[in-house]
Design a protein around this motif. Sequence first.
Motif, mmCIF file in Angstrom:
data_model
loop_
_atom_site.group_PDB
_atom_site.id
_atom_site.type_symbol
_atom_site.label_atom_id
_atom_site.label_comp_id
_atom_site.label_asym_id
_atom_site.label_seq_id
_atom_site.Cartn_x
_atom_site.Cartn_y
_atom_site.Cartn_z
ATOM 1 N N UNK A 29 -46.175 37.082 24.415
ATOM 2 C CA UNK A 29 -47.117 36.057 24.791
ATOM 3 C C UNK A 29 -46.000 34.704 25.149
ATOM 4 N N UNK A 30 -45.403 34.450 24.105
ATOM 5 C CA UNK A 30 -44.308 33.101 24.198
ATOM 6 C C UNK A 30 -43.492 33.520 25.052
ATOM 7 N N UNK A 31 -42.793 34.698 25.089
ATOM 8 C CA UNK A 31 -41.661 34.930 26.163
ATOM 9 C C UNK A 31 -42.412 34.912 27.598
ATOM 10 N N UNK A 32 -43.571 35.199 27.904
ATOM 11 C CA UNK A 32 -44.418 34.873 28.983
ATOM 12 C C UNK A 32 -44.479 33.662 29.497
ATOM 13 N N UNK B 171 -50.102 35.938 30.114
ATOM 14 C CA UNK B 171 -48.703 35.795 29.616
ATOM 15 C C UNK B 171 -48.189 37.040 29.212
ATOM 16 N N UNK B 172 -48.837 37.818 28.647
ATOM 17 C CA UNK B 172 -48.310 39.151 28.023
ATOM 18 C C UNK B 172 -47.793 39.897 29.332
ATOM 19 N N UNK B 173 -48.409 39.693 30.514
ATOM 20 C CA UNK B 173 -47.969 40.674 31.404
ATOM 21 C C UNK B 173 -46.646 40.073 31.921
ATOM 22 N N UNK B 174 -46.445 38.628 31.911
ATOM 23 C CA UNK B 174 -45.137 37.973 32.233
ATOM 24 C C UNK B 174 -44.154 38.215 31.195
ATOM 25 N N UNK C 33 -43.798 40.767 29.207
ATOM 26 C CA UNK C 33 -43.194 42.345 29.164
ATOM 27 C C UNK C 33 -42.582 42.641 30.384
ATOM 28 N N UNK C 34 -42.471 41.686 31.466
ATOM 29 C CA UNK C 34 -41.997 41.993 32.677
ATOM 30 C C UNK C 34 -40.881 40.916 32.787
ATOM 31 N N UNK C 35 -40.190 40.489 31.931
ATOM 32 C CA UNK C 35 -39.516 39.212 31.948
ATOM 33 C C UNK C 35 -38.197 39.142 32.952
ATOM 34 N N UNK C 36 -37.562 40.210 32.877
ATOM 35 C CA UNK C 36 -36.278 40.396 33.767
ATOM 36 C C UNK C 36 -36.773 40.624 35.328
#
Length: 397
Positions: A14-17, A304-307, A309-312
């Motif tokens: 979530x935070x990474x997204x 946000x989890x989607x973003x 989990x697919x950050x790169x």
Amino acid sequence: MNVAKPTRIESIDILRGIVMVIMALDHVRDYFHIYAWTDNPLNLQTTTPALYFTRYITHFCAPTFVFLSGVSIYLQSLRKTKPELSTFLMKRGLWLIFIELTIVSFAWSFNPNFERFPLGVIWAIGISMFLLGFLIRLPYKIILGLGLLIVFGHNLLDYIEASNGFKGGFWMDLLHSSRWSSYQIIGDYNLIIAYPFLPWLGLMLMGYCIGKLFAPQFDSYKRKKLLTQMGIGLLILFVILRSFNIYGDPEPWSQQQNGLYTFFSFINIYKYPPSLLYMCVTIGCVLLLLPLFENLKNRFTKIMIVFGRTAFFYYILHLYLIHILAMISFYIHGHTLAEIAEGESIFRWKFVVPGEGFDLFGVYAVWIFVIICLYPICKWYDTYKTKHKEKWWLSYL
């Protein structure tokens, strides 16, 4: 315990997204804001509160991503042997550096001649992963001690770098000193050092060590308490060190025309390279937010989890989409390819005319459009990854 594990990982995603979405705002501003290439949004003599905030909030993106990468690496260490993890980190680190110099470099410039090779955040993550691939074999306490030494001690180099006649040279710039230094490779080809790697390595090591709190057997209540205490502690340390203007950031704060702008000066910390105070502010907030997201589930967090989990994958796509939109705007305004001002930017080519662009409202509108366009693509890719975990190459994207 089996129930708690996904929750803890989701809080990281979530935070990474969130920071990945915020990061796109800064890059949209780079390409679309009317003053993006004529003034610094943190220049207290010319900025506005809204513009200052728009730039400042994006300070949280790179350190959060690097720190959480370290956390994720620790969680991988629970599933892999040290030799397996070491090999993976070295290979992925080299892969990220290659991507930085090719796919990312082209995304920034759209220059088919590849005359500028910027070492940006992907390079910083890649070289940090590569080095962690060696360090991962060391005992946990030594990794922790090394991370603390780098994070809290690297600003001692500021005094050397500020001395009269100091000339860092290539290796010192690569390590710590660079302020977007340019080094000629051959002919018109240059290497741009935007992210000296030493502080970023220290931050990744600290993330790796904090990852221990996210192990399945670690008590949830104790983890939240420790994260909150450390977050508050880092913010207090920031206030104390910043108040004295002695150590932790090469740029001192000063009194401004009013209280608000004095506050802006106080919190305006150095990113290139990331100072101790920069990391105190950003990671202090990260540590406070992680416990809040741990049990939070709603429509927003699912997106946000989607973003996260697919950050790169998202990172690469968003650079190309934003630059393509800037190119379309460039031609709509009646410009031609011949009008691209070579030499005006460290990236040589850019479909941007300094002083031409949108106000902040337009920037935010483009940003929202970019996020809306990218979500279904990232959602598809996240589903694909979930259904094809056996494909080894997915771990490199």
